[in-house]
Write a protein that holds these residues in place. Structure first.
Motif, short mmCIF file in Angstrom:
data_model
loop_
_atom_site.label_atom_id
_atom_site.label_comp_id
_atom_site.label_asym_id
_atom_site.label_seq_id
_atom_site.Cartn_x
_atom_site.Cartn_y
_atom_site.Cartn_z
N GLY A 161 0.98 8.64 -1.87
CA GLY A 161 1.99 8.08 -2.74
C GLY A 161 3.26 7.78 -1.96
O GLY A 161 3.52 8.39 -0.94
N GLY A 162 4.02 6.84 -2.41
CA GLY A 162 5.28 6.53 -1.74
C GLY A 162 5.43 5.05 -1.46
O GLY A 162 4.59 4.23 -1.82
N MET A 163 6.52 4.71 -0.80
CA MET A 163 6.88 3.31 -0.56
C MET A 163 6.89 3.05 0.92
O MET A 163 7.53 3.79 1.66
CB MET A 163 8.26 3.04 -1.16
CG MET A 163 8.80 1.68 -0.87
SD MET A 163 7.88 0.39 -1.65
CE MET A 163 9.04 -0.19 -2.85
N TYR A 207 -6.20 -1.64 -6.84
CA TYR A 207 -6.36 -1.30 -8.26
C TYR A 207 -6.41 0.22 -8.43
O TYR A 207 -5.77 0.77 -9.32
CB TYR A 207 -7.65 -1.94 -8.80
CG TYR A 207 -7.94 -1.53 -10.22
CD1 TYR A 207 -7.27 -2.14 -11.28
CD2 TYR A 207 -8.86 -0.53 -10.51
CE1 TYR A 207 -7.53 -1.77 -12.59
CE2 TYR A 207 -9.12 -0.15 -11.81
CZ TYR A 207 -8.46 -0.77 -12.85
OH TYR A 207 -8.69 -0.39 -14.13
N ASP A 208 -7.14 0.88 -7.55
CA ASP A 208 -7.25 2.34 -7.61
C ASP A 208 -5.89 3.00 -7.38
O ASP A 208 -5.54 3.96 -8.05
CB ASP A 208 -8.26 2.84 -6.59
CG ASP A 208 -8.42 4.35 -6.63
OD1 ASP A 208 -8.86 4.86 -7.68
OD2 ASP A 208 -8.09 5.00 -5.64
N ALA A 209 -5.12 2.48 -6.42
CA ALA A 209 -3.81 3.06 -6.11
C ALA A 209 -2.86 2.98 -7.30
O ALA A 209 -2.09 3.90 -7.55
CB ALA A 209 -3.20 2.34 -4.90
N MET A 210 -2.93 1.87 -8.03
CA MET A 210 -2.03 1.70 -9.18
C MET A 210 -2.59 2.32 -10.45
O MET A 210 -1.83 2.73 -11.32
CB MET A 210 -1.79 0.21 -9.45
CG MET A 210 -0.90 -0.45 -8.47
SD MET A 210 -0.48 -2.13 -8.96
CE MET A 210 -2.06 -2.93 -9.02
N GLY A 211 -3.90 2.39 -10.57
CA GLY A 211 -4.51 2.83 -11.81
C GLY A 211 -4.89 4.29 -11.82
O GLY A 211 -4.13 5.15 -12.27
N VAL A 212 -6.06 4.58 -11.32
CA VAL A 212 -6.64 5.92 -11.42
C VAL A 212 -5.75 6.95 -10.74
O VAL A 212 -5.44 8.00 -11.31
CB VAL A 212 -8.06 5.94 -10.80
CG1 VAL A 212 -8.64 7.34 -10.81
CG2 VAL A 212 -8.96 4.98 -11.55
N GLY A 224 -0.44 8.52 -6.51
CA GLY A 224 -0.66 7.10 -6.72
C GLY A 224 0.58 6.29 -6.41
O GLY A 224 1.56 6.80 -5.86
N HIS A 225 0.52 5.00 -6.75
CA HIS A 225 1.62 4.09 -6.44
C HIS A 225 2.01 3.26 -7.65
O HIS A 225 1.18 2.96 -8.49
CB HIS A 225 1.20 3.12 -5.33
CG HIS A 225 0.96 3.78 -4.02
ND1 HIS A 225 1.97 4.21 -3.21
CD2 HIS A 225 -0.19 4.09 -3.38
CE1 HIS A 225 1.46 4.75 -2.12
NE2 HIS A 225 0.15 4.69 -2.20
N THR A 226 3.27 2.86 -7.67
CA THR A 226 3.74 1.90 -8.66
C THR A 226 3.32 0.51 -8.19
O THR A 226 3.03 0.31 -7.00
CB THR A 226 5.27 1.95 -8.80
OG1 THR A 226 5.86 1.53 -7.56
CG2 THR A 226 5.76 3.35 -9.15
#
Length: 114
Positions: free
Chosen positions: A8-10, A48-53, A89-91
């Motif tokens: 997670g992170g930017m 998709y996985d990073a933003m969703g699940v 996860g990620h935004t």
């Protein structure tokens, strides 16, 4: 230190990696190639996985941590005393920033080695 090397992170390093791979495959083999198609699908699944699940998992961990801090849910077991990781996860913005970074780096490296 955990935020620098943890999940997670930017920006999203996962998005940057798969977008760099997809861009490099497109530049090297063309966008109608099998290599590009496989990389593109992999990129879509990873982002998709990073933003969703994974993001939902982080939200659930945050809620569980809040519940475990309540007096009613105090557990003596050592396993329950450790906080769950909330940033897994990620935004969408983090994923987009990672994607842009990966694409830019792929173009840079391609130009550098040509």
């Amino acid at each position: 230190a955990e935020r620098l090397v943890g999940s997670g992170g930017m920006p999203s390093s996962h998005s940057a990696t798969v977008c760099a791979l997809t861009t490099a495959a497109g530049l090297e083999y063309g966008i109608s190639s099998f290599e590009f198609a496989v990389s593109f699908v992999l990129s879509a699944v990873v982002m998709y996985d990073a933003m969703g699940v994974r993001r939902e998992t982080g939200k659930q961990a945050k809620l569980l941590n809040m519940l475990m801090e309540q007096d009613f849910f105090k557990f003596d077991n050592e396993a329950f005393q450790q906080r769950l990781k909330e940033f897994v996860g990620h935004t969408p913005l983090q994923v987009l920033a990672g994607a842009i970074l990966g694409i830019v780096l792929a173009f840079y490296v391609n130009g550098y080695y040509r």
